[in-house]
Design a protein around this motif. Structure first.
Motif, PDB file in Angstrom:
ATOM      1  N   LYS A   1       0.620   8.950 -12.345  1.00  0.00           N
ATOM      2  CA  LYS A   1       0.570   9.956 -11.279  1.00  0.00           C
ATOM      3  C   LYS A   1      -0.826  10.574 -11.163  1.00  0.00           C
ATOM      4  CE  LYS A   1       4.815   9.873  -9.776  1.00  0.00           C
ATOM      5  NZ  LYS A   1       5.119   9.465  -8.365  1.00  0.00           N
ATOM      6  N   SER A   2      -1.178  10.887  -9.943  1.00  0.00           N
ATOM      7  CA  SER A   2      -2.447  11.553  -9.675  1.00  0.00           C
ATOM      8  C   SER A   2      -2.336  13.038 -10.020  1.00  0.00           C
ATOM      9  CB  SER A   2      -2.801  11.380  -8.201  1.00  0.00           C
ATOM     10  OG  SER A   2      -3.877  12.229  -7.847  1.00  0.00           O
ATOM     11  N   PRO A   3      -3.417  13.648 -10.436  1.00  0.00           N
ATOM     12  CA  PRO A   3      -3.382  15.109 -10.652  1.00  0.00           C
ATOM     13  C   PRO A   3      -3.032  15.882  -9.376  1.00  0.00           C
ATOM     14  CG  PRO A   3      -5.338  14.141 -11.641  1.00  0.00           C
ATOM     15  CD  PRO A   3      -4.708  13.066 -10.826  1.00  0.00           C
ATOM     16  N   LEU A   4      -3.172  15.244  -8.202  1.00  0.00           N
ATOM     17  CA  LEU A   4      -2.856  15.911  -6.931  1.00  0.00           C
ATOM     18  C   LEU A   4      -1.403  15.750  -6.530  1.00  0.00           C
ATOM     19  CD1 LEU A   4      -6.027  14.790  -4.897  1.00  0.00           C
ATOM     20  CD2 LEU A   4      -5.677  16.921  -6.174  1.00  0.00           C
ATOM     21  N   THR A   5      -0.647  15.057  -7.373  1.00  0.00           N
ATOM     22  CA  THR A   5       0.771  14.818  -7.042  1.00  0.00           C
ATOM     23  C   THR A   5       1.516  16.145  -6.843  1.00  0.00           C
ATOM     24  OG1 THR A   5       0.730  12.764  -8.279  1.00  0.00           O
ATOM     25  CG2 THR A   5       2.883  13.726  -7.874  1.00  0.00           C
ATOM     26  N   CYS A   6       2.390  16.112  -5.860  1.00  0.00           N
ATOM     27  CA  CYS A   6       3.208  17.270  -5.481  1.00  0.00           C
ATOM     28  C   CYS A   6       2.399  18.390  -4.820  1.00  0.00           C
ATOM     29  CB  CYS A   6       3.994  17.845  -6.672  1.00  0.00           C
ATOM     30  SG  CYS A   6       5.165  16.649  -7.367  1.00  0.00           S
ATOM     31  N   THR A   7       1.125  18.122  -4.556  1.00  0.00           N
ATOM     32  CA  THR A   7       0.315  19.102  -3.834  1.00  0.00           C
ATOM     33  C   THR A   7      -0.155  18.566  -2.494  1.00  0.00           C
ATOM     34  OG1 THR A   7      -1.731  18.349  -4.875  1.00  0.00           O
ATOM     35  CG2 THR A   7      -0.486  20.101  -6.001  1.00  0.00           C
TER      36      THR A   7
ATOM     37  N   PHE B   1       1.016   8.991  -5.810  1.00  0.00           N
ATOM     38  CA  PHE B   1       0.914  10.335  -5.258  1.00  0.00           C
ATOM     39  C   PHE B   1       2.280  10.981  -4.978  1.00  0.00           C
ATOM     40  CE2 PHE B   1      -3.016   8.202  -3.837  1.00  0.00           C
ATOM     41  CZ  PHE B   1      -3.959   9.058  -4.376  1.00  0.00           C
ATOM     42  N   GLY B   2       3.348  10.169  -4.983  1.00  0.00           N
ATOM     43  CA  GLY B   2       4.657  10.707  -4.626  1.00  0.00           C
ATOM     44  C   GLY B   2       5.203  11.679  -5.656  1.00  0.00           C
ATOM     45  N   CYS B   3       5.786  12.730  -5.170  1.00  0.00           N
ATOM     46  CA  CYS B   3       6.345  13.772  -6.047  1.00  0.00           C
ATOM     47  C   CYS B   3       7.785  13.404  -6.397  1.00  0.00           C
ATOM     48  CB  CYS B   3       6.294  15.123  -5.332  1.00  0.00           C
ATOM     49  SG  CYS B   3       6.779  16.511  -6.372  1.00  0.00           S
ATOM     50  N   THR B   4       8.066  13.261  -7.691  1.00  0.00           N
ATOM     51  CA  THR B   4       9.397  12.867  -8.164  1.00  0.00           C
ATOM     52  C   THR B   4       9.955  13.941  -9.072  1.00  0.00           C
ATOM     53  OG1 THR B   4       8.476  11.700 -10.070  1.00  0.00           O
ATOM     54  CG2 THR B   4       8.764  10.431  -8.038  1.00  0.00           C
ATOM     55  N   ASP B   5      11.277  13.891  -9.286  1.00  0.00           N
ATOM     56  CA  ASP B   5      11.929  14.861 -10.177  1.00  0.00           C
ATOM     57  C   ASP B   5      11.425  14.689 -11.610  1.00  0.00           C
ATOM     58  OD1 ASP B   5      13.344  15.789  -8.041  1.00  0.00           O
ATOM     59  OD2 ASP B   5      15.116  14.531  -8.432  1.00  0.00           O
ATOM     60  N   GLU B   6      11.219  13.449 -12.018  1.00  0.00           N
ATOM     61  CA  GLU B   6      10.728  13.187 -13.390  1.00  0.00           C
ATOM     62  C   GLU B   6       9.357  13.833 -13.606  1.00  0.00           C
ATOM     63  OE1 GLU B   6       9.847   9.405 -16.402  1.00  0.00           O
ATOM     64  OE2 GLU B   6      10.161   9.064 -14.256  1.00  0.00           O
ATOM     65  N   TYR B   7       8.506  13.711 -12.579  1.00  0.00           N
ATOM     66  CA  TYR B   7       7.177  14.295 -12.721  1.00  0.00           C
ATOM     67  C   TYR B   7       7.250  15.821 -12.711  1.00  0.00           C
ATOM     68  CZ  TYR B   7       2.246  15.305 -11.924  1.00  0.00           C
ATOM     69  OH  TYR B   7       0.963  15.795 -12.036  1.00  0.00           O
ATOM     70  N   MET B   8       8.154  16.378 -11.945  1.00  0.00           N
ATOM     71  CA  MET B   8       8.307  17.832 -11.923  1.00  0.00           C
ATOM     72  C   MET B   8       8.792  18.357 -13.258  1.00  0.00           C
ATOM     73  SD  MET B   8       7.187  18.948  -9.098  1.00  0.00           S
ATOM     74  CE  MET B   8       7.779  20.636  -9.266  1.00  0.00           C
TER      75      MET B   8
ATOM     76  N   ILE C   1       0.849  -1.195   0.000  1.00  0.00           N
ATOM     77  CA  ILE C   1       0.000   0.000   0.000  1.00  0.00           C
ATOM     78  C   ILE C   1       0.884   1.244   0.000  1.00  0.00           C
ATOM     79  CG2 ILE C   1      -1.635   1.353   1.382  1.00  0.00           C
ATOM     80  CD1 ILE C   1      -2.986  -1.180   2.212  1.00  0.00           C
ATOM     81  N   GLU C   2       1.960   1.184   0.795  1.00  0.00           N
ATOM     82  CA  GLU C   2       2.895   2.307   0.814  1.00  0.00           C
ATOM     83  C   GLU C   2       3.515   2.522  -0.558  1.00  0.00           C
ATOM     84  OE1 GLU C   2       5.772   1.651   3.805  1.00  0.00           O
ATOM     85  OE2 GLU C   2       4.346   1.644   5.473  1.00  0.00           O
ATOM     86  N   GLU C   3       3.908   1.416  -1.204  1.00  0.00           N
ATOM     87  CA  GLU C   3       4.533   1.541  -2.526  1.00  0.00           C
ATOM     88  C   GLU C   3       3.543   2.108  -3.533  1.00  0.00           C
ATOM     89  OE1 GLU C   3       7.011  -1.188  -5.778  1.00  0.00           O
ATOM     90  OE2 GLU C   3       6.252  -2.091  -3.920  1.00  0.00           O
ATOM     91  N   TYR C   4       2.311   1.633  -3.466  1.00  0.00           N
ATOM     92  CA  TYR C   4       1.289   2.138  -4.402  1.00  0.00           C
ATOM     93  C   TYR C   4       1.088   3.646  -4.244  1.00  0.00           C
ATOM     94  CZ  TYR C   4      -3.454   3.812  -5.171  1.00  0.00           C
ATOM     95  OH  TYR C   4      -4.539   4.598  -5.492  1.00  0.00           O
ATOM     96  N   LYS C   5       0.971   4.091  -2.997  1.00  0.00           N
ATOM     97  CA  LYS C   5       0.692   5.513  -2.784  1.00  0.00           C
ATOM     98  C   LYS C   5       1.889   6.367  -3.171  1.00  0.00           C
ATOM     99  CE  LYS C   5      -3.097   5.259   0.455  1.00  0.00           C
ATOM    100  NZ  LYS C   5      -3.776   5.933   1.566  1.00  0.00           N
ATOM    101  N   GLU C   6       3.074   5.826  -2.988  1.00  0.00           N
ATOM    102  CA  GLU C   6       4.259   6.580  -3.395  1.00  0.00           C
ATOM    103  C   GLU C   6       4.334   6.690  -4.914  1.00  0.00           C
ATOM    104  OE1 GLU C   6       7.292   9.004  -2.911  1.00  0.00           O
ATOM    105  OE2 GLU C   6       6.174   8.134  -1.234  1.00  0.00           O
ATOM    106  N   LEU C   7       3.988   5.597  -5.602  1.00  0.00           N
ATOM    107  CA  LEU C   7       4.003   5.617  -7.074  1.00  0.00           C
ATOM    108  C   LEU C   7       2.932   6.550  -7.623  1.00  0.00           C
ATOM    109  CD1 LEU C   7       4.517   1.826  -7.894  1.00  0.00           C
ATOM    110  CD2 LEU C   7       6.136   3.671  -8.349  1.00  0.00           C
TER     111      LEU C   7
END
Length: 906
Positions: free
Chosen positions: A387-393, A358-365, A350-356
């Motif tokens: 990534k979720s649209p809420l990522t990094c927020t 919702f987690g904010c990464t340099d690639e996504y930025m 579950i932790e891995e899923y949420k990080e994948l």
């Protein structure tokens, strides 16, 4: 098989002790404490990255998080939490240990050994030699058949129940080898039947198969090949695909598959039996090489979100597949939308899923910054897509939730997991609970296994039980459909396992042309009017047109159907047309000619009879037979009338009238001729021999009646025993010939033969009297007329036998007319000629002088017959030579009278 189990047992005994010394990473993915543990095996990752150098197992890393398997593992957790919350097992709390197999056999065996070893407390011998009571009493999983097969042999050794929610390979039907294996899905035996039935229903007979190299692929390939053969579907090619995505051989195999597809253009349908991770690479290459086919998916990837999420997957062509029949787990969707870590347990995936997600990464930025200027040049990787649209927020990723996982949830598989957990809970309840209380949570797994196999349980008002072939709950037919830029799985039909019947909503099929199924056959479809002529390969054939008289009403028939008797068809016909009725009709030119001759003969005979009756007392008529000549004319009239029954559409009545009318009428005619022959012979020949007894027995009327009556009897017997009937002859194309069958050739031959015998006797008698006086030369005419008759009917027989077709009745009409005209020319016309053109010689004196000249030439005054009929009286000087003689013998008797007087005067 026993040898393999023994080796496996030794392997376990000697390996368990060393295995626990290793630190297993990424093996135990989730755990919840409890009184009774349920194990779970799920491929939460798509593969394992193997290092080049030999290293400890703990350094093997799992790669590619599988969101679909994550939802399946979560459905197990949800079911256990629901059971605990509902207090289905009072006094007992269910716990779980979920292991990540990483889609790899080695990882799965690691987890299986950990379950067994953790319960042995380091005493390896006790796990085999004593009653085994591990904390994990039962295992749910695994998804892939190859992994299930590997761990099942371990669990079967200790009789730990294993319930798979997706492993459908037919190898598990072997209940001796897999003693503790159960499943909540049907066996692949049913799936392969469904796949073959689908091909047959859509009229495909030339297909390809791509299967994985694991147990699932191999068993499915063998079963599918047999089922396709039973449905008359041929396999154009079979190709293998490495099930391990990290195996270097997979690229060469993909290249070979692409080459095969390019060289086998006629096989437009390809069955693909493999796991989703391998297919990601395969379909990526298909899209690059513009390979387009109709892909038929097995249950392992029919609803794969990973494959359906590939860019431009729709360019690969339509995709159909079978998935396990849909079931609904109430509340599970809400559970996924509010997913949190369990308060008492641990859950790494579950932790891995949420990080994948919702987690904010340099690639996504970098992608976000790029998309602010121009999205066309931005690199959109898979990690960015998920990534979720809420990522990094979001401040706390562990608390974030949305609907993302619902898109990866398949109701059928989630329900299968839910069924497995429900079955386990109900089996435990029956095993350890009584009077509302559950005790003794420590029991050997084999007791739970026995309970699972024997019980019948219910879920959502449905009744279920385990058997050798899994659950009999059928399949849904799924079509991949592009909606709003994303692939959606649409149910377009189903397959009923019990009835082995498929139902398809054809309006939902993903073809461009809704009214025409794509072609996937070795040979083109044979049109109606053609049939298939097979070559060495039974699915490859040439189309051959049906011959005349045969038809094929549908596509791709194997044999032409024969037209009904009353119908006919041209070459290559799809249906039969009504035949034309044909018979010797009145409009036929030849029939018109024959009718004209018959009418002329009828008129001539009718006129002659009238003339004979008017001149009945003249010597010419008397010499021709007198009143019996008129009777002969009546026979000829009916003989001419009978010819009309040989023309026109025949019926049973007409067939019976025409032969009997002709036979009786012509017999009457010939009997009169025979009577005349006897009369001449009696008058001129037999009298000089002194055979006076004949004049007593000589009765012309009785003779004619007797001779004709015999023919009547023959005809009556014919009509009573086997009469002529109307027959339909179908030997000629396009027409049905209406003809009269004579019923039996025996009475027909008797009828004609009897007339022939009479004619032959006439011929013999007349031949004897051929040298008679000029006025009594009928013997010559009789001879000639009978000779005509015998010649005509002797020729008639071979012609009649060999003639076929419409003109068959005309042969007998010609023979009848020839016979009739022979009688007319030799018996009727000579007398008429004397009456009209030689009236001076038609006197009594002229006939007497003719007889005197005949006697003088023979130098015998007694050449004339000395007897007459029964009315003749002895001559005396006072006898009137003009009286006391019968009508047609008066001239002859009068001549005798005159000669007697002349001798007395001398």
């Amino acid at each position: 098989m026993l040898h393999n189990i023994a080796l496996l047992a030794l392997f376990c005994l000697f390996s368990l002790g060393s295995a626990v010394a290793c630190e297993y990473q990424n093996v135990l993915a989730a755990r919840l404490p409890g009184d009774i543990y349920i194990g779970g095996f799920f491929p939460l990752h798509m593969g394992v990255s193997y290092p080049v150098d030999i290293t400890p197992l703990r350094k093997f890393n799992c790669t590619g998080f599988d969101f679909v398997s994550a939802t399946q593992a979560l459905s197990m957790i949800y079911a256990i939490e629901e059971i605990n919350n509902l207090a289905l097992l009072p006094g007992i709390k269910l716990g779980y240990e979920i292991y990540d197999t990483c889609s790899d056999v080695s990882k799965a065996i690691d987890g299986a050994m950990r379950i067994i070893n953790a319960s042995s407390n380091g005493n390896n011998t006790s796990t085999v030699c004593s009653e085994f009571e591990p904390a994990v009493k039962v295992v749910v999983g695994e998804r892939y058949s190859e992994i299930s097969s590997s761990v099942s042999q371990l669990f079967s050794l200790y009789l730990i129940p294993q319930i798979s929610y997706a492993s459908s390979a037919s190898i598990f039907n072997n209940t001796v080898k897999y003693r503790s294996f159960l499943r909540t899905v049907p066996s692949d035996i049913h799936q392969t039947k469904a796949l073959a039935t689908l091909a047959s229903s859509l009229r495909w007979n030339w297909v390809g198969i791509i299967s994985s190299t694991d147990d699932y692929g191999r068993s499915a390939l063998g079963s599918l090949s047999k089922e396709l053969e039973s449905q008359s579907v041929c396999i154009a090619f079979t190709e293998s695909l490495q099930h391990n995505v990290n195996d270097p051989q997979i690229y060469s195999q993909i290249s070979k598959i692409i080459q095969t597809l390019e060289n086998t253009s006629s096989a437009n349908v390809v069955f693909v039996v493999s796991k989703a991770p391998s297919l990601l690479k395969l379909f990526s290459e298909f899209i690059k090489h513009n390979i387009t086919r109709i892909w038929i998916a097995s249950d392992s990837w029919a609803t794969s979100a990973q494959v359906s999420g590939l860019d431009n997957i729709e360019k690969a062509g339509p995709i159909l597949g079978f998935s396990f029949r849909q079931g609904y787990v109430e509340g599970f969707t809400t559970y996924l939308q509010n997913l949190q870590q369990p308060p008492e347990g641990e859950n790494s995936f579950i932790e891995e899923y949420k990080e994948l997600h919702f987690g904010c990464t340099d690639e996504y930025m970098r992608f976000k910054n790029c998309s602010k200027t121009s999205t066309e040049n931005c690199n959109v990787s898979y990690a960015v897509k998920i990534k979720s649209p809420l990522t990094c927020t979001i401040q706390n990723v562990s608390l974030a939730n949305d609907d993302f996982l619902i898109g990866y949830m398949h109701n059928g598989t989630a329900f299968s997991v839910y069924l497995a957990v429900s079955a386990i809970a109900q089996a435990i309840r029956k095993l350890v609970c009584s009077n509302g209380t559950c005790e003794n949570s420590n029991f050997p797994p084999y007791k739970l296994l026995k309970q699972l196999k024997e019980m019948q349980f219910s879920v959502n008002a449905g009744s279920f039980s385990f058997d050798n072939l899994g659950f009999i709950n059928g399949y849904d037919l799924i079509a991949w459909k592009m909606i709003n830029g994303a692939i959606k799985f649409q149910t377009i039909g189903d397959y009923d396992i019990a009835l082995t019947q498929i139902t398809i909503n054809e309006s939902l099929l993903p073809w461009q042309s809704k009214d025409k199924t794509p072609f996937s056959n070795c040979s083109r479809q044979c049109e109606p009017g053609q049939i298939r002529k097979y070559s060495a390969i039974r699915c490859c054939y040439a189309c051959v047109s049906c011959p005349e008289g045969y038809y094929s009403p549908a596509f791709d028939l194997n044999a032409c159907l024969k037209c009904p008797d009353l119908q006919w068809s041209n070459i290559g016909s799809a249906k039969c047309e009504d035949r034309t009725h044909q018979f010797f009709g009145w409009s036929n030119a030849f029939a018109i000619v024959l009718i004209c001759f018959s009418a002329i003969g009828f008129v001539v005979v009718l006129a002659a009879v009238a003339i004979f009756l008017k001149n009945l007392n003249t010597p010419a008529v008397r010499a021709a037979g007198g009143i019996y000549c008129c009777i002969m004319g009546v026979g000829l009239l009916f003989s001419f009338i009978s010819t009309a029954f040989f023309i026109g559409e025949p019926t049973d009545t007409i067939c019976q009238i025409r032969q009997t009318m002709y036979g009786i009428s012509f017999t009457l005619c010939v009997s009169c001729v025979l009577m005349k022959s006897l009369r001449i012979l009696v008058a001129f020949e037999l009298s000089k021999r002194g055979k006076l007894g004949l004049k007593v027995t000589y009765q012309p009327a009785l003779f004619i009646i007797l001779v004709t009556a015999i023919q009547i009897v023959i005809c009556l017997l014919w009509l009573l025993l086997k009469p002529p009937t109307l027959t339909f002859i179908y030997s000629m194309p396009y027409i049905v010939l209406l003809q009269c069958s004579e019923g039996s050739s025996v009475p027909f031959g008797f009828m004609l033969g009897y007339i022939g015998v009479l004619a032959f006797v006439c011929f013999i008698l007349a031949f004897k009297g051929r040298k008679l006086p000029e006025r009594y030369n009928e013997a010559r005419l009789i001879t000639f007329s009978m000779l005509i008759y015998l010649f005509v009917w002797a020729s008639f027989i071979p012609v009649y036998v060999t003639t076929v077709g419409m003109y068959f009745p005309a042969v007998q009409v010609v023979a009848i007319l020839a016979s009739n005209y022979g009688i007319i020319c030799c018996h009727i016309l000579p007398a008429c000629h004397i009456i009209f053109f030689k009236s001076k010689s038609n006197t009594r004196h002229s006939y007497q002088q003719s007889i005197l000249r005949h006697n003088k030439a023979k130098r015998s005054v007694f050449s004339v017959s000395k007897f007459v009929n029964a009315q003749e009286v002895p001559f005396s000087d006072g006898v009137d030579c003009q009286t006391n003689f019968p009508l047609w013998h008066k001239h002859l008797s009068g001549v005798n009278c005159l000669m007697r007087k002349r001798r007395k005067s001398l």
